[in-house]
Write a protein that holds these residues in place. Structure first.
Motif, PDB file in Angstrom:
ATOM      1  N   LEU A 258       0.853  -1.187   0.000  1.00 44.51           N
ATOM      2  CA  LEU A 258       0.000   0.000   0.000  1.00 44.51           C
ATOM      3  C   LEU A 258       0.890   1.239   0.000  1.00 44.51           C
ATOM      4  N   TYR A 259       0.685   2.092  -0.974  1.00 43.78           N
ATOM      5  CA  TYR A 259       1.623   3.177  -1.267  1.00 43.78           C
ATOM      6  C   TYR A 259       0.872   4.483  -1.464  1.00 43.78           C
ATOM      7  N   LEU A 260       1.272   5.506  -0.716  1.00 42.70           N
ATOM      8  CA  LEU A 260       0.690   6.830  -0.894  1.00 42.70           C
ATOM      9  C   LEU A 260       1.486   7.551  -1.973  1.00 42.70           C
ATOM     10  N   GLY A 261       0.847   7.815  -3.099  1.00 39.36           N
ATOM     11  CA  GLY A 261       1.553   8.428  -4.218  1.00 39.36           C
ATOM     12  C   GLY A 261       0.584   9.066  -5.187  1.00 39.36           C
ATOM     13  N   LYS A 262       0.982   9.115  -6.446  1.00 37.37           N
ATOM     14  CA  LYS A 262       0.175   9.739  -7.482  1.00 37.37           C
ATOM     15  C   LYS A 262      -0.159   8.725  -8.567  1.00 37.37           C
ATOM     16  N   LEU A 263      -1.423   8.635  -8.910  1.00 41.08           N
ATOM     17  CA  LEU A 263      -1.838   7.721  -9.974  1.00 41.08           C
ATOM     18  C   LEU A 263      -1.233   8.121 -11.317  1.00 41.08           C
ATOM     19  N   SER A 264      -0.952   9.393 -11.488  1.00 44.11           N
ATOM     20  CA  SER A 264      -0.334   9.832 -12.745  1.00 44.11           C
ATOM     21  C   SER A 264       1.045   9.223 -12.946  1.00 44.11           C
ATOM     22  N   ASP A 265       1.695   8.778 -11.857  1.00 46.79           N
ATOM     23  CA  ASP A 265       3.018   8.153 -11.955  1.00 46.79           C
ATOM     24  C   ASP A 265       2.937   6.701 -12.400  1.00 46.79           C
ATOM     25  N   VAL A 266       1.736   6.111 -12.342  1.00 50.39           N
ATOM     26  CA  VAL A 266       1.564   4.702 -12.702  1.00 50.39           C
ATOM     27  C   VAL A 266       0.509   4.560 -13.790  1.00 50.39           C
ATOM     28  N   ASN A 267       0.445   5.557 -14.653  1.00 49.66           N
ATOM     29  CA  ASN A 267      -0.456   5.507 -15.811  1.00 49.66           C
ATOM     30  C   ASN A 267      -1.924   5.341 -15.407  1.00 49.66           C
ATOM     31  N   GLU A 268      -2.278   5.913 -14.241  1.00 50.14           N
ATOM     32  CA  GLU A 268      -3.659   5.906 -13.742  1.00 50.14           C
ATOM     33  C   GLU A 268      -4.167   4.490 -13.435  1.00 50.14           C
ATOM     34  N   GLN A 269      -3.251   3.547 -13.229  1.00 50.09           N
ATOM     35  CA  GLN A 269      -3.640   2.171 -12.889  1.00 50.09           C
ATOM     36  C   GLN A 269      -3.475   1.988 -11.383  1.00 50.09           C
ATOM     37  N   SER A 270      -4.550   1.688 -10.683  1.00 54.24           N
ATOM     38  CA  SER A 270      -4.532   1.711  -9.220  1.00 54.24           C
ATOM     39  C   SER A 270      -3.740   0.569  -8.587  1.00 54.24           C
ATOM     40  N   ILE A 271      -3.707  -0.593  -9.235  1.00 50.51           N
ATOM     41  CA  ILE A 271      -3.029  -1.761  -8.661  1.00 50.51           C
ATOM     42  C   ILE A 271      -1.971  -2.250  -9.646  1.00 50.51           C
ATOM     43  N   ILE A 272      -0.742  -2.345  -9.161  1.00 50.12           N
ATOM     44  CA  ILE A 272       0.409  -2.670 -10.011  1.00 50.12           C
ATOM     45  C   ILE A 272       0.973  -4.046  -9.643  1.00 50.12           C
ATOM     46  N   PRO A 273       0.827  -5.072 -10.506  1.00 49.14           N
ATOM     47  CA  PRO A 273       1.493  -6.351 -10.240  1.00 49.14           C
ATOM     48  C   PRO A 273       3.007  -6.138 -10.185  1.00 49.14           C
ATOM     49  N   THR A 274       3.630  -6.675  -9.132  1.00 47.57           N
ATOM     50  CA  THR A 274       5.047  -6.417  -8.883  1.00 47.57           C
ATOM     51  C   THR A 274       5.802  -7.727  -8.703  1.00 47.57           C
ATOM     52  N   LEU A 275       6.780  -7.961  -9.560  1.00 47.14           N
ATOM     53  CA  LEU A 275       7.593  -9.175  -9.525  1.00 47.14           C
ATOM     54  C   LEU A 275       8.831  -8.927  -8.661  1.00 47.14           C
ATOM     55  N   MET A 276       9.098  -9.835  -7.722  1.00 46.00           N
ATOM     56  CA  MET A 276      10.304  -9.734  -6.905  1.00 46.00           C
ATOM     57  C   MET A 276      11.187 -10.958  -7.144  1.00 46.00           C
ATOM     58  N   PHE A 277      12.375 -10.705  -7.641  1.00 46.84           N
ATOM     59  CA  PHE A 277      13.325 -11.774  -7.951  1.00 46.84           C
ATOM     60  C   PHE A 277      14.154 -12.052  -6.701  1.00 46.84           C
ATOM     61  N   ALA A 278      13.934 -13.223  -6.117  1.00 48.48           N
ATOM     62  CA  ALA A 278      14.536 -13.565  -4.835  1.00 48.48           C
ATOM     63  C   ALA A 278      14.974 -15.024  -4.848  1.00 48.48           C
ATOM     64  N   HIS A 279      15.679 -15.421  -3.791  1.00 43.27           N
ATOM     65  CA  HIS A 279      16.115 -16.813  -3.613  1.00 43.27           C
ATOM     66  C   HIS A 279      16.906 -17.265  -4.851  1.00 43.27           C
ATOM     67  N   THR A 280      16.456 -18.295  -5.551  1.00 41.21           N
ATOM     68  CA  THR A 280      17.209 -18.790  -6.711  1.00 41.21           C
ATOM     69  C   THR A 280      17.179 -17.828  -7.889  1.00 41.21           C
ATOM     70  N   GLN A 281      16.296 -16.843  -7.863  1.00 40.46           N
ATOM     71  CA  GLN A 281      16.204 -15.860  -8.953  1.00 40.46           C
ATOM     72  C   GLN A 281      16.821 -14.509  -8.571  1.00 40.46           C
ATOM     73  N   GLN A 282      17.435 -14.423  -7.401  1.00 48.36           N
ATOM     74  CA  GLN A 282      18.039 -13.170  -6.960  1.00 48.36           C
ATOM     75  C   GLN A 282      19.031 -12.651  -8.000  1.00 48.36           C
ATOM     76  N   GLY A 283      18.914 -11.374  -8.327  1.00 48.13           N
ATOM     77  CA  GLY A 283      19.837 -10.766  -9.276  1.00 48.13           C
ATOM     78  C   GLY A 283      19.442 -10.914 -10.728  1.00 48.13           C
ATOM     79  N   ASN A 284      18.323 -11.578 -10.993  1.00 47.33           N
ATOM     80  CA  ASN A 284      17.913 -11.833 -12.378  1.00 47.33           C
ATOM     81  C   ASN A 284      16.916 -10.816 -12.931  1.00 47.33           C
ATOM     82  N   CYS A 285      16.583  -9.791 -12.152  1.00 50.81           N
ATOM     83  CA  CYS A 285      15.562  -8.840 -12.596  1.00 50.81           C
ATOM     84  C   CYS A 285      15.959  -8.148 -13.899  1.00 50.81           C
ATOM     85  N   GLU A 286      17.209  -7.716 -14.010  1.00 48.27           N
ATOM     86  CA  GLU A 286      17.654  -7.005 -15.208  1.00 48.27           C
ATOM     87  C   GLU A 286      17.502  -7.875 -16.450  1.00 48.27           C
TER      88      GLU A 286
END
Length: 275
Positions: A114-142
């Motif tokens: 839950l984030y207090l911010g501006k919808l204009s920063d996220v293309n007016e989309q209220s909920i943003i699916p967020t991928l976190m690369f961790a454990h065996t995938q740590q460092g693979n985001c790029e």
């Protein structure tokens, strides 16, 4: 807004209960369809699917959902709703990146930021699916971001910030992008975690025809793996469902289509129509 990439949440046969819970907590949200196997909902204008899949998989924080609020009181009200049998992952407080932010796993195991911010920063989309690369995938985001930029013909990078110091220095602290008109985010975990991506949360790609299905399926499994009923995994372990955008009609109009679907890996529309 019609997001063309739809998050699908796996539940232990209580998808309706979970999505009703979300609709009670989240403003401007409602159930749109329920066929017993899958429940569809619009949560703050973003389409979600709940799957009554049994206990084979569970959601975890590797894919979470960042809700952007412009009103602090609305954020607090939603946070208090999620607190019911929920587990706080990051306390609701001020952080360098937000004046008011918290991360919580709800009673069904689904993670929300839950984030207090501006919808204009996220293309007016209220909920943003967020991928976190961790454990065996740590460092693979790029690398994953480069893969998605190649995978989606309609892809727009919208900025990335990297860890400036510490053990994760140089890895992605936060990146935002649009794929098929859906705003998403990605990051490498800032700390060591003991989980990574599972089928507990998958991402559904709606395709207009067989050519699109073939394109996405072939690109994903080239370095990933295929499963049943249109499910596959990319090389980073993220689960995707590659389906025709009229899948519900195809299954409704032919009583044999469901059985045919269960025997498929990649979905072949003509076989569903002629089953």
């Amino acid at each position: 807004m019609e997001n063309k990439i739809i998050p699908a949440l796996w539940f232990d046969n209580n998808a309706k209960e979970a999505l009703d819970f979300y609709c009670d907590i989240l403003p401007h949200s409602s159930i749109t369809k329920d066929n017993g196997v899958a429940v569809e909902a619009s949560l703050m204008g973003v389409n979600f699917i709940g799957i009554n899949g049994g206990n084979a998989f569970k959601p975890n924080p590797s894919i979470s959902f960042m809700i952007v609020f412009e009103n602090r009181d609305e954020l607090d009200l939603t946070w208090n709703g999620f607190l019911e049998e929920g587990k706080v992952l990051m306390p609701l407080q001020e952080y360098p990146f937000s004046a008011h932010y918290g991360w919580i796993a709800d009673k069904f195991g689904v993670s929300w930021q839950l984030y207090l911010g501006k919808l204009s920063d996220v293309n007016e989309q209220s909920i943003i699916p967020t991928l976190m690369f961790a454990h065996t995938q740590q460092g693979n985001c790029e690398r994953a971001l480069a893969f998605y930029a190649d995978l989606f013909k309609n892809f727009h990078a919208q900025g990335a910030v990297h860890y400036p110091e510490g053990p994760m220095k140089g890895q992605v602290m936060h990146a935002q992008f649009q794929a098929n008109n859906t705003t998403m985010a990605a990051m490498d975990s800032g700390t060591e975690m003991d989980f990574t991506f599972t089928e507990g949360v998958s991402l559904t790609i709606l395709c207009k025809d067989q050519t699109e299905i073939d394109y996405y399926w072939d690109k994903i499994i080239r370095t990933g793996s295929e499963s049943q009923c249109g499910w596959c995994k990319d090389e980073f372990g993220v689960s995707w469902q590659v389906v025709p955008n009229n899948i519900a009609k195809l299954l409704q109009h032919n009583k044999n289509a469901q059985k045919a679907l269960m025997g498929m890996k990649k979905i072949v529309i003509s076989e569903l129509e002629n089953a």
